[in-house]
Design an enzyme around this catalytic site. Sequence first.
Site, mmCIF file in Angstrom:
data_model
loop_
_atom_site.group_PDB
_atom_site.id
_atom_site.type_symbol
_atom_site.label_atom_id
_atom_site.label_comp_id
_atom_site.label_asym_id
_atom_site.label_seq_id
_atom_site.Cartn_x
_atom_site.Cartn_y
_atom_site.Cartn_z
ATOM 1 N N LYS A 144 0.926 -1.053 0.029
ATOM 2 C CA LYS A 144 0.102 -0.142 -0.035
ATOM 3 C C LYS A 144 0.866 1.261 0.069
ATOM 4 C CE LYS A 144 -3.350 2.704 2.671
ATOM 5 N NZ LYS A 144 -3.990 2.803 3.886
ATOM 6 N N ASN A 157 -10.096 1.394 9.216
ATOM 7 C CA ASN A 157 -9.346 1.003 10.542
ATOM 8 C C ASN A 157 -9.614 1.564 11.625
ATOM 9 O OD1 ASN A 157 -7.164 0.340 12.465
ATOM 10 N ND2 ASN A 157 -5.539 0.921 10.963
ATOM 11 N N ALA A 199 -9.775 5.560 4.123
ATOM 12 C CA ALA A 199 -9.615 6.747 4.997
ATOM 13 C C ALA A 199 -10.705 7.398 5.042
ATOM 14 C CB ALA A 199 -8.609 7.670 4.540
#
Lengths: 258, 65
Positions: free
Chosen positions: A97, A206, A184
């Site tokens: 990534k 996350n 994100a």
Amino acid sequence: MSSLFIAGHEFHSRLFTGTGKYASADAMMDSLIASESELVTLSLRRMDLKNQTDNILQPLQQQGIKLLPNTSGARTAKEAVFAAELAREALQTNWVKLEIHPDPRYLMPDGMETLLAAEDLIKKGFVVMPYVHADPVLCKRLEEVGCQCVMPLGSPIGSNMGLASRPFLEIIIEQSTIPVIVDAGIGAPSDASLAMEIGADAVLVNTAMAVAKEPAKMSKAFRLAVEAGRMAYESGLGERRVQAHATSPLTDFLGALS
Amino acid sequence: MNIVLNDMSYEFSGGTLQDLLAHLDKNEQGIAIAINQQVVPKSLWRTTELNEQSQVFIFESIAGG
């Protein structure tokens, strides 16, 4: 729900996850198992020579989860390529990534450096998953140089602000011939559902899971939301209209009362 | 002899990268090593000798998003 393929690898889950910000390695594993995610991100750092770090690799590998190292911490293309080469050795994977954010306040990805690094890494045989702004032109350029997917942001990392970039994500999704993974800012399962409903191929979550009071329960909520959103997309959402359109036939069977 | 390990001066009796890792008593899983800004593949750790003032960086995998 159909499978997702990236660089020939089949994913049954369209929910990718990160391993950061969990209170403990056990909480992280419980959460990842509940998410049914098949791809999780990891970072590299200079080794702490004084303390033994929690070994999170072993449980992840036992679970059969594919590892995706990131280049977090890199501020230039050169640093990112070096980080990717280190990560390839550390985790024995050519997947990376690619993230380059020189500014610690907003962690905005540097598009120019990312494109340079992507070109170089692809020549070196990496499967490159670039984290970028929701910039349709840049995403197309990354596709042209050979990236296997693009990872445009919904909103700043860790901000939980959802799909602030929605109109641009829609353009990216429309134009892309490679998978689009919204990364994100996804703060709630409804954000993840929305990303899937507008046609994203996957999402990466996350913070929203890791900082929840009950991470495993939240991860399950995200799993269900991603599945719901994808199934809605695959089955074809109805068109939006300004005016009402009756769902019951408008007959005049009550006309006799007037 | 003295090497530079993660930007710090480090006293090491000498030997290979593998010897250094054994000396540090660290879990080798998820580790990468660079000497003088070049990544050293795991397959070469046993045969890569360290020299006085070798600049060694050891990296480890940690949680991250």
